[in-house]
Design a protein around this motif. Structure first.
Motif, PDB file in Angstrom:
ATOM      1  N   SER A   8     -14.682  55.630 -52.438  1.00 26.76           N
ATOM      2  CA  SER A   8     -15.454  56.828 -52.133  1.00 26.76           C
ATOM      3  C   SER A   8     -14.528  58.024 -52.009  1.00 26.76           C
ATOM      4  O   SER A   8     -13.309  57.882 -51.873  1.00 26.76           O
ATOM      5  CB  SER A   8     -16.241  56.642 -50.836  1.00 26.76           C
ATOM      6  OG  SER A   8     -15.344  56.556 -49.732  1.00 26.76           O
ATOM      7  N   LEU A   9     -15.122  59.206 -52.064  1.00 27.69           N
ATOM      8  CA  LEU A   9     -14.406  60.453 -51.817  1.00 27.69           C
ATOM      9  C   LEU A   9     -14.830  61.007 -50.467  1.00 27.69           C
ATOM     10  O   LEU A   9     -16.002  60.923 -50.084  1.00 27.69           O
ATOM     11  CB  LEU A   9     -14.723  61.484 -52.902  1.00 27.69           C
ATOM     12  CG  LEU A   9     -14.359  61.143 -54.345  1.00 27.69           C
ATOM     13  CD1 LEU A   9     -14.809  62.268 -55.277  1.00 27.69           C
ATOM     14  CD2 LEU A   9     -12.871  60.890 -54.497  1.00 27.69           C
ATOM     15  N   THR A  10     -13.860  61.590 -49.759  1.00 24.31           N
ATOM     16  CA  THR A  10     -14.181  62.224 -48.489  1.00 24.31           C
ATOM     17  C   THR A  10     -13.304  63.452 -48.303  1.00 24.31           C
ATOM     18  O   THR A  10     -12.168  63.498 -48.799  1.00 24.31           O
ATOM     19  CB  THR A  10     -13.970  61.258 -47.312  1.00 24.31           C
ATOM     20  OG1 THR A  10     -14.256  61.956 -46.086  1.00 24.31           O
ATOM     21  CG2 THR A  10     -12.542  60.743 -47.261  1.00 24.31           C
ATOM     22  N   LYS A  11     -13.849  64.442 -47.618  1.00 19.70           N
ATOM     23  CA  LYS A  11     -13.076  65.637 -47.289  1.00 19.70           C
ATOM     24  C   LYS A  11     -12.584  65.600 -45.839  1.00 19.70           C
ATOM     25  O   LYS A  11     -11.999  66.581 -45.351  1.00 19.70           O
ATOM     26  CB  LYS A  11     -13.899  66.888 -47.550  1.00 19.70           C
ATOM     27  CG  LYS A  11     -14.247  67.054 -49.036  1.00 19.70           C
ATOM     28  CD  LYS A  11     -14.838  68.412 -49.362  1.00 19.70           C
ATOM     29  CE  LYS A  11     -15.070  68.537 -50.866  1.00 19.70           C
ATOM     30  NZ  LYS A  11     -15.592  69.867 -51.250  1.00 19.70           N
ATOM     31  N   GLU A  12     -12.782  64.470 -45.211  1.00 18.46           N
ATOM     32  CA  GLU A  12     -12.279  64.301 -43.853  1.00 18.46           C
ATOM     33  C   GLU A  12     -10.834  63.840 -43.875  1.00 18.46           C
ATOM     34  O   GLU A  12     -10.417  63.086 -44.767  1.00 18.46           O
ATOM     35  CB  GLU A  12     -13.136  63.274 -43.110  1.00 18.46           C
ATOM     36  CG  GLU A  12     -14.580  63.699 -42.916  1.00 18.46           C
ATOM     37  CD  GLU A  12     -15.373  62.654 -42.170  1.00 18.46           C
ATOM     38  OE1 GLU A  12     -14.793  61.597 -41.813  1.00 18.46           O
ATOM     39  OE2 GLU A  12     -16.580  62.874 -41.945  1.00 18.46           O
ATOM     40  N   ALA A  13     -10.067  64.266 -42.915  1.00 17.63           N
ATOM     41  CA  ALA A  13      -8.677  63.837 -42.808  1.00 17.63           C
ATOM     42  C   ALA A  13      -8.631  62.360 -42.413  1.00 17.63           C
ATOM     43  O   ALA A  13      -9.541  61.861 -41.734  1.00 17.63           O
ATOM     44  CB  ALA A  13      -7.942  64.677 -41.768  1.00 17.63           C
ATOM     45  N   PRO A  14      -7.611  61.650 -42.825  1.00 24.28           N
ATOM     46  CA  PRO A  14      -7.501  60.238 -42.431  1.00 24.28           C
ATOM     47  C   PRO A  14      -7.259  60.105 -40.928  1.00 24.28           C
ATOM     48  O   PRO A  14      -6.781  61.037 -40.272  1.00 24.28           O
ATOM     49  CB  PRO A  14      -6.306  59.738 -43.238  1.00 24.28           C
ATOM     50  CG  PRO A  14      -5.497  60.964 -43.522  1.00 24.28           C
ATOM     51  CD  PRO A  14      -6.480  62.080 -43.671  1.00 24.28           C
ATOM     52  N   ALA A  15      -7.603  58.949 -40.388  1.00 25.43           N
ATOM     53  CA  ALA A  15      -7.335  58.690 -38.974  1.00 25.43           C
ATOM     54  C   ALA A  15      -5.847  58.833 -38.695  1.00 25.43           C
ATOM     55  O   ALA A  15      -5.003  58.646 -39.588  1.00 25.43           O
ATOM     56  CB  ALA A  15      -7.812  57.285 -38.617  1.00 25.43           C
ATOM     57  N   ALA A  16      -5.499  59.157 -37.471  1.00 27.41           N
ATOM     58  CA  ALA A  16      -4.114  59.484 -37.121  1.00 27.41           C
ATOM     59  C   ALA A  16      -3.139  58.375 -37.498  1.00 27.41           C
ATOM     60  O   ALA A  16      -2.009  58.656 -37.932  1.00 27.41           O
ATOM     61  CB  ALA A  16      -4.026  59.788 -35.634  1.00 27.41           C
ATOM     62  N   HIS A  17      -3.567  57.115 -37.378  1.00 28.31           N
ATOM     63  CA  HIS A  17      -2.615  56.043 -37.641  1.00 28.31           C
ATOM     64  C   HIS A  17      -2.289  55.889 -39.136  1.00 28.31           C
ATOM     65  O   HIS A  17      -1.368  55.169 -39.500  1.00 28.31           O
ATOM     66  CB  HIS A  17      -3.156  54.709 -37.073  1.00 28.31           C
ATOM     67  CG  HIS A  17      -4.430  54.246 -37.701  1.00 28.31           C
ATOM     68  ND1 HIS A  17      -5.662  54.602 -37.207  1.00 28.31           N
ATOM     69  CD2 HIS A  17      -4.667  53.458 -38.781  1.00 28.31           C
ATOM     70  CE1 HIS A  17      -6.607  54.060 -37.948  1.00 28.31           C
ATOM     71  NE2 HIS A  17      -6.035  53.351 -38.910  1.00 28.31           N
ATOM     72  N   TRP A  18      -3.068  56.593 -39.983  1.00 30.81           N
ATOM     73  CA  TRP A  18      -2.740  56.580 -41.416  1.00 30.81           C
ATOM     74  C   TRP A  18      -1.745  57.676 -41.789  1.00 30.81           C
ATOM     75  O   TRP A  18      -1.312  57.760 -42.949  1.00 30.81           O
ATOM     76  CB  TRP A  18      -4.015  56.757 -42.256  1.00 30.81           C
ATOM     77  CG  TRP A  18      -4.872  55.528 -42.331  1.00 30.81           C
ATOM     78  CD1 TRP A  18      -6.015  55.275 -41.631  1.00 30.81           C
ATOM     79  CD2 TRP A  18      -4.647  54.380 -43.155  1.00 30.81           C
ATOM     80  NE1 TRP A  18      -6.524  54.047 -41.964  1.00 30.81           N
ATOM     81  CE2 TRP A  18      -5.700  53.472 -42.902  1.00 30.81           C
ATOM     82  CE3 TRP A  18      -3.655  54.024 -44.068  1.00 30.81           C
ATOM     83  CZ2 TRP A  18      -5.790  52.239 -43.535  1.00 30.81           C
ATOM     84  CZ3 TRP A  18      -3.749  52.793 -44.705  1.00 30.81           C
ATOM     85  CH2 TRP A  18      -4.795  51.919 -44.440  1.00 30.81           C
ATOM     86  N   GLY A  19      -1.389  58.516 -40.851  1.00 28.59           N
ATOM     87  CA  GLY A  19      -0.442  59.585 -41.142  1.00 28.59           C
ATOM     88  C   GLY A  19      -0.975  60.542 -42.187  1.00 28.59           C
ATOM     89  O   GLY A  19      -2.108  61.011 -42.106  1.00 28.59           O
ATOM     90  N   LYS A  20      -0.180  60.814 -43.215  1.00 32.20           N
ATOM     91  CA  LYS A  20      -0.573  61.744 -44.272  1.00 32.20           C
ATOM     92  C   LYS A  20      -1.098  61.024 -45.512  1.00 32.20           C
ATOM     93  O   LYS A  20      -1.141  61.583 -46.606  1.00 32.20           O
ATOM     94  CB  LYS A  20       0.612  62.633 -44.655  1.00 32.20           C
ATOM     95  CG  LYS A  20       1.088  63.551 -43.530  1.00 32.20           C
ATOM     96  CD  LYS A  20       2.225  64.438 -43.991  1.00 32.20           C
ATOM     97  CE  LYS A  20       2.680  65.373 -42.871  1.00 32.20           C
ATOM     98  NZ  LYS A  20       3.807  66.250 -43.324  1.00 32.20           N
ATOM     99  N   ALA A  21      -1.482  59.781 -45.385  1.00 27.84           N
ATOM    100  CA  ALA A  21      -1.960  58.998 -46.520  1.00 27.84           C
ATOM    101  C   ALA A  21      -3.160  59.679 -47.178  1.00 27.84           C
ATOM    102  O   ALA A  21      -4.040  60.218 -46.493  1.00 27.84           O
ATOM    103  CB  ALA A  21      -2.341  57.599 -46.077  1.00 27.84           C
ATOM    104  N   ASP A  22      -3.208  59.677 -48.516  1.00 25.05           N
ATOM    105  CA  ASP A  22      -4.353  60.236 -49.221  1.00 25.05           C
ATOM    106  C   ASP A  22      -5.361  59.167 -49.626  1.00 25.05           C
ATOM    107  O   ASP A  22      -6.450  59.476 -50.096  1.00 25.05           O
ATOM    108  CB  ASP A  22      -3.912  61.036 -50.454  1.00 25.05           C
ATOM    109  CG  ASP A  22      -3.019  60.224 -51.370  1.00 25.05           C
ATOM    110  OD1 ASP A  22      -2.731  59.071 -51.065  1.00 25.05           O
ATOM    111  OD2 ASP A  22      -2.607  60.773 -52.418  1.00 25.05           O
ATOM    112  N   VAL A  23      -5.003  57.890 -49.433  1.00 21.15           N
ATOM    113  CA  VAL A  23      -5.930  56.780 -49.664  1.00 21.15           C
ATOM    114  C   VAL A  23      -5.859  55.857 -48.450  1.00 21.15           C
ATOM    115  O   VAL A  23      -4.774  55.437 -48.052  1.00 21.15           O
ATOM    116  CB  VAL A  23      -5.582  55.980 -50.936  1.00 21.15           C
ATOM    117  CG1 VAL A  23      -6.616  54.871 -51.159  1.00 21.15           C
ATOM    118  CG2 VAL A  23      -5.519  56.885 -52.152  1.00 21.15           C
ATOM    119  N   THR A  24      -7.016  55.563 -47.878  1.00 17.58           N
ATOM    120  CA  THR A  24      -7.063  54.636 -46.741  1.00 17.58           C
ATOM    121  C   THR A  24      -8.057  53.515 -47.039  1.00 17.58           C
ATOM    122  O   THR A  24      -8.913  53.649 -47.923  1.00 17.58           O
ATOM    123  CB  THR A  24      -7.476  55.356 -45.445  1.00 17.58           C
ATOM    124  OG1 THR A  24      -8.797  55.896 -45.603  1.00 17.58           O
ATOM    125  CG2 THR A  24      -6.493  56.470 -45.115  1.00 17.58           C
TER     126      THR A  24
END
Length: 425
Positions: A8-24
């Motif tokens: 899926s696509l999302t414009k929400e930032a990843p959860a903090a534990h994912w850091g700067k990851a662009d895919v979670t």
């Protein structure tokens, strides 16, 4: 867990534990986090990351996917080794268009990635003609001119470049005519079809020769673009010319210092046998001009100079007419591809002088000297009728020598959508 990973696509930032990851990831769901800016580029990069993790089948889900974002994902997800399985989302029209794009791109990618031994010049012409005939049926007619027949019809460039190989050079002349009778030709397409380029006697270094199975990228690009436009319902007459040859060394190969006199009377001194693409395109452009088409488009993996100028994410475009460049830029932007205009002025026609002929095919220096891509376009200009709107595409982004953040190694098919859109205009 379901059989297919969902993306899926999302414009929400990843959860903090994912850091700067662009895919979670969460269970069987991968989320691509869009961060503003060039979202299509972000999606294509994310697709590359997912494919590099060994994922081969997935389903696109969610409301943010549209035609362009799904196609960007497909481009990043493709590889040379195996087909991918993507389940599209959206309405029937969107999914039908994505299927047509994928069919056309897969055909082009398969040709570009094929081994040189398995893709002789005549075979390239046959495969292109058969594929387009399957799409167009009785609307498509063609003929293939090969070997000595090329000289009989005065296509001296293709013959000269290809005569060093045991496998004959060829020109494909294909006519797509959905209008019937003697309808005027609206567009003529020309593709460089060098199935392998050793450089000839101006021989390439091994590392520069390794990827030269891609040197028919122009032929595959214009063929796939015409096929896609036909699948989309193209209702105008288009002629296609593929200029096919192997540039090899032998006792029969053309040599530095040779002079070729073309059908239009222009004589050309060969000062670099590795500047062979423009020699074969000269024949194709003359054939295209003879059709009376109001728009002529040629595509070629022509110069390293274009690659140095625009990098690997753009295709360089040239035209004597600013309105043609603007049209190409607009169409590329509509389909999410990238083109960039480079200079082409009347004096570029004289930038490859010869003491023995009307012009040379390059300048006798490494890479053809400064402005090499524009000088090559200036050379081609000698063979285009002045009345036509002419667009030359130097496909700097048609092939990736090695995998990168956007593309797997091999053919990219970048440029197919732009030309298909120009055909529909």
């Amino acid at each position: 867990m379901t059989e297919l990973m969902k993306v899926s696509l999302t414009k929400e930032a990843p959860a903090a534990h994912w850091g700067k990851a662009d895919v979670t990831f969460q269970n069987d769901l991968a989320a691509i986090h869009l961060q503003g800016g060039d979202e299509l580029r972000q999606i294509q990069k994310a697709a590359r990351k997912l494919r590099s993790q060994g994922i081969t089948s997935l389903s696109l889900e969610g409301e943010l996917w549209d035609l362009h974002s799904q196609w960007a994902f497909a481009q990043g997800f493709a590889t040379a080794k195996s087909n991918s399985d993507i389940r599209w989302t959206g309405d029937e029209a969107t999914q039908a268009e994505l299927k047509n794009r994928l069919d056309s791109a897969s055909f082009a990618r398969q040709l570009i990635n094929e081994t040189p031994e398995n893709l002789a010049p005549v075979k390239l012409a046959i495969l292109a003609a058969h594929w387009l005939s399957e799409i167009g049926g009785e609307k498509v007619t063609y003929r293939i001119i090969e070997g000595a027949e090329l000289l009989e019809e005065k296509w001296v460039g293709i013959h000269a470049v290809g005569r060093g190989s045991e496998r004959p050079p060829a020109m494909l002349e294909l006519d797509y005519n959905p209008l019937g009778d003697d309808a005027p030709v609206s567009v003529a397409l020309v593709g460089k079809g060098i199935t392998f380029d050793s450089g000839g006697y101006s021989i390439k270094a091994s590392e520069g020769m390794l990827g030269m199975k891609c040197d028919m990228g122009g032929a595959s690009t214009v063929t796939a673009a015409l096929g896609l436009a036909m699948k989309q319902g193209l209702n105008k007459r288009v002629k296609l010319f593929l200029c096919c040859a192997e540039n090899l060394i032998s006792g029969h190969a053309y040599k530095l210092g040779d002079i070729l006199t073309y059908k239009n009377g222009v004589s050309v001194e060969v000062v670099n046998t590795d500047a062979e693409g423009r020699l074969v395109l000269a024949d194709g452009l003359q054939a295209a001009s003879e059709t009376g088409a109001s728009l002529i488009i040629d595509a070629a993996t022509l110069t390293g100079a274009a690659l140095m100028a625009v990098g690997t994410n753009y295709n360089a475009i040239f035209s004597p007419k600013s309105e043609v460049l603007a049209m190409a830029q607009a169409k590329a932007a509509e389909v999410g591809e990238r083109v960039w205009p480079l200079p082409l002025d009347p004096w570029h026609r004289e930038m490859c002088p010869s003491a023995y002929a009307d012009t040379a095919n390059s300048r006798p220096m490494k890479g053809g000297g400064a402005g090499g891509a524009s000088n090559a376009a200036g050379f081609l200009w000698h063979f285009v009728t002045p009345e036509a709107n002419w667009l030359h595409m130097d496909l700097a982004s048609a092939f990736a020598d090695t995998s990168n953040s956007l593309w797997a190694a091999g053919g990219t098919t970048h440029g197919v959508l732009t030309i298909a859109a120009l055909l529909q205009d």
